[in-house]
Design a protein around this motif. Structure first.
Motif, PDB file in Angstrom:
ATOM      1  N   LEU A 127       0.827  -1.209   0.000  1.00 18.74           N
ATOM      2  CA  LEU A 127       0.000   0.000   0.000  1.00 18.74           C
ATOM      3  C   LEU A 127       0.861   1.259   0.000  1.00 18.74           C
ATOM      4  O   LEU A 127       0.576   2.223  -0.709  1.00 18.74           O
ATOM      5  N   ARG A 128       1.924   1.248   0.787  1.00 16.13           N
ATOM      6  CA  ARG A 128       2.816   2.403   0.852  1.00 16.13           C
ATOM      7  C   ARG A 128       3.545   2.594  -0.479  1.00 16.13           C
ATOM      8  O   ARG A 128       3.653   3.713  -0.986  1.00 16.13           O
ATOM      9  N   ALA A 129       4.011   1.498  -1.070  1.00 12.29           N
ATOM     10  CA  ALA A 129       4.782   1.573  -2.320  1.00 12.29           C
ATOM     11  C   ALA A 129       3.902   1.965  -3.504  1.00 12.29           C
ATOM     12  O   ALA A 129       4.371   2.586  -4.446  1.00 12.29           O
ATOM     13  N   SER A 130       2.619   1.618  -3.459  1.00  9.98           N
ATOM     14  CA  SER A 130       1.737   1.944  -4.580  1.00  9.98           C
ATOM     15  C   SER A 130       1.447   3.444  -4.667  1.00  9.98           C
ATOM     16  O   SER A 130       1.018   3.930  -5.700  1.00  9.98           O
ATOM     17  N   LYS A 131       1.714   4.168  -3.587  1.00  8.77           N
ATOM     18  CA  LYS A 131       1.452   5.608  -3.578  1.00  8.77           C
ATOM     19  C   LYS A 131       2.648   6.426  -4.037  1.00  8.77           C
ATOM     20  O   LYS A 131       2.538   7.633  -4.211  1.00  8.77           O
ATOM     21  N   THR A 132       3.801   5.790  -4.230  1.00  7.26           N
ATOM     22  CA  THR A 132       4.990   6.503  -4.672  1.00  7.26           C
ATOM     23  C   THR A 132       5.489   5.885  -5.978  1.00  7.26           C
ATOM     24  O   THR A 132       5.388   4.675  -6.168  1.00  7.26           O
ATOM     25  N   PRO A 133       6.044   6.711  -6.867  1.00  3.98           N
ATOM     26  CA  PRO A 133       6.511   6.163  -8.143  1.00  3.98           C
ATOM     27  C   PRO A 133       7.801   5.346  -8.014  1.00  3.98           C
ATOM     28  O   PRO A 133       8.054   4.479  -8.826  1.00  3.98           O
ATOM     29  N   LEU A 134       8.596   5.608  -6.974  1.00  6.68           N
ATOM     30  CA  LEU A 134       9.857   4.894  -6.791  1.00  6.68           C
ATOM     31  C   LEU A 134       9.979   4.403  -5.356  1.00  6.68           C
ATOM     32  O   LEU A 134       9.533   5.058  -4.429  1.00  6.68           O
ATOM     33  N   VAL A 135      10.606   3.234  -5.203  1.00  5.86           N
ATOM     34  CA  VAL A 135      10.898   2.700  -3.877  1.00  5.86           C
ATOM     35  C   VAL A 135      12.379   2.335  -3.845  1.00  5.86           C
ATOM     36  O   VAL A 135      12.995   2.095  -4.885  1.00  5.86           O
ATOM     37  N   THR A 136      12.932   2.243  -2.658  1.00  8.73           N
ATOM     38  CA  THR A 136      14.350   1.906  -2.545  1.00  8.73           C
ATOM     39  C   THR A 136      14.552   0.415  -2.783  1.00  8.73           C
ATOM     40  O   THR A 136      13.630  -0.399  -2.603  1.00  8.73           O
ATOM     41  N   LEU A 137      15.751   0.074  -3.173  1.00  7.05           N
ATOM     42  CA  LEU A 137      16.079  -1.326  -3.403  1.00  7.05           C
ATOM     43  C   LEU A 137      15.977  -2.118  -2.105  1.00  7.05           C
ATOM     44  O   LEU A 137      15.487  -3.253  -2.102  1.00  7.05           O
ATOM     45  N   ASP A 138      16.397  -1.531  -0.989  1.00 10.19           N
ATOM     46  CA  ASP A 138      16.298  -2.219   0.304  1.00 10.19           C
ATOM     47  C   ASP A 138      14.845  -2.568   0.637  1.00 10.19           C
ATOM     48  O   ASP A 138      14.557  -3.678   1.098  1.00 10.19           O
ATOM     49  N   ASP A 139      13.943  -1.615   0.401  1.00  7.94           N
ATOM     50  CA  ASP A 139      12.523  -1.888   0.664  1.00  7.94           C
ATOM     51  C   ASP A 139      12.006  -3.006  -0.230  1.00  7.94           C
ATOM     52  O   ASP A 139      11.237  -3.873   0.200  1.00  7.94           O
ATOM     53  N   GLU A 140      12.424  -2.976  -1.497  1.00  3.88           N
ATOM     54  CA  GLU A 140      11.953  -3.999  -2.433  1.00  3.88           C
ATOM     55  C   GLU A 140      12.506  -5.375  -2.050  1.00  3.88           C
ATOM     56  O   GLU A 140      11.792  -6.374  -2.105  1.00  3.88           O
ATOM     57  N   ILE A 141      13.760  -5.429  -1.633  1.00  5.16           N
ATOM     58  CA  ILE A 141      14.354  -6.699  -1.192  1.00  5.16           C
ATOM     59  C   ILE A 141      13.632  -7.215   0.049  1.00  5.16           C
ATOM     60  O   ILE A 141      13.334  -8.412   0.160  1.00  5.16           O
ATOM     61  N   HIS A 142      13.323  -6.305   0.967  1.00  2.21           N
ATOM     62  CA  HIS A 142      12.599  -6.703   2.180  1.00  2.21           C
ATOM     63  C   HIS A 142      11.223  -7.283   1.818  1.00  2.21           C
ATOM     64  O   HIS A 142      10.787  -8.280   2.405  1.00  2.21           O
ATOM     65  N   SER A 143      10.546  -6.669   0.851  1.00 10.31           N
ATOM     66  CA  SER A 143       9.225  -7.189   0.455  1.00 10.31           C
ATOM     67  C   SER A 143       9.351  -8.567  -0.186  1.00 10.31           C
ATOM     68  O   SER A 143       8.504  -9.438   0.024  1.00 10.31           O
ATOM     69  N   VAL A 144      10.407  -8.779  -0.945  1.00 10.95           N
ATOM     70  CA  VAL A 144      10.630 -10.104  -1.540  1.00 10.95           C
ATOM     71  C   VAL A 144      10.881 -11.129  -0.435  1.00 10.95           C
ATOM     72  O   VAL A 144      10.369 -12.256  -0.486  1.00 10.95           O
ATOM     73  N   GLU A 145      11.657 -10.741   0.573  1.00 13.18           N
ATOM     74  CA  GLU A 145      11.916 -11.647   1.694  1.00 13.18           C
ATOM     75  C   GLU A 145      10.626 -11.992   2.444  1.00 13.18           C
ATOM     76  O   GLU A 145      10.409 -13.141   2.841  1.00 13.18           O
ATOM     77  N   LEU A 146       9.757 -10.988   2.635  1.00 18.77           N
ATOM     78  CA  LEU A 146       8.462 -11.249   3.279  1.00 18.77           C
ATOM     79  C   LEU A 146       7.626 -12.220   2.446  1.00 18.77           C
ATOM     80  O   LEU A 146       7.045 -13.176   2.974  1.00 18.77           O
ATOM     81  N   TYR A 147       7.587 -11.968   1.146  1.00 16.21           N
ATOM     82  CA  TYR A 147       6.817 -12.828   0.245  1.00 16.21           C
ATOM     83  C   TYR A 147       7.352 -14.264   0.290  1.00 16.21           C
ATOM     84  O   TYR A 147       6.584 -15.217   0.395  1.00 16.21           O
TER      85      TYR A 147
END
Length: 167
Positions: A127-147
């Motif tokens: 939800l947080r990432a869908s509101k911004t056009p860019l996210v950090t690589l660390d955040d994206e890696i963390h989301s992959v780890e959660l998934y």
């Protein structure tokens, strides 16, 4: 282009008439007798160069604006397709995860609690990432780890993953 050229020639002709007849006091008949195409050659050349430059500039500008509109349309279409695909995938993932949590509650309540927390964190991030056009690589890696942690709880030892990301 042709109409602009004709209008320019007419204006040049009228200016020559004004100069010779009105200012210098010559007669119109004498003016017409002395007129020849060579009197207009330089003016025609300059007029053609200026008109071509102006028309080419506006033609280039129109083509550039068309390309921008086309790219925006392509980007909008791709974004709509992505959102549509995301909306189709998210419910399946959610239902599968909830079914896995329901099964884990009976078998291992601690793992069920961990999967529930990971699911909540993943959706919060989404939800947080869908509101911004860019996210950090660390955040994206963390989301992959959660998934992956959610999927590992679902598939157990059948799911093997390796993540190698250089610093």
């Amino acid at each position: 282009f042709v109409s602009s050229l004709v209008a320019s020639l007419l204006i040049i002709f009228l200016l020559r008439v004004f100069e010779d007849v009105v200012i210098e006091g010559s007669t119109f008949e004498k003016f017409l007798a002395n007129e020849s195409p060579k009197n207009y050659l330089f003016a025609i050349t300059i007029t053609i160069i200026v008109l071509l430059t102006v028309y080419l500039f506006y033609f280039y500008k129109a083509i550039s604006e068309e390309r921008i509109k086309e790219q925006k349309l392509i980007a909008g279409t791709a974004n709509a397709k992505f959102e549509s695909l995301k909306n189709q995938i998210d419910p399946h993932f959610l239902f599968n995860t909830l079914n896995s949590i329901a099964a884990l509650i009976r078998i291992n309540p601690d793992d069920a609690e961990q999967v529930t927390e990971s699911l909540a964190d993943l959706f919060r991030y989404s939800l947080r990432a869908s509101k911004t056009p860019l996210v950090t690589l660390d955040d994206e890696i963390h989301s992959v780890e959660l998934y992956l942690s959610i999927e590992k709880a679902r598939f157990g030892s059948r799911l093997i993953t390796q993540v190698h990301i250089p610093d």
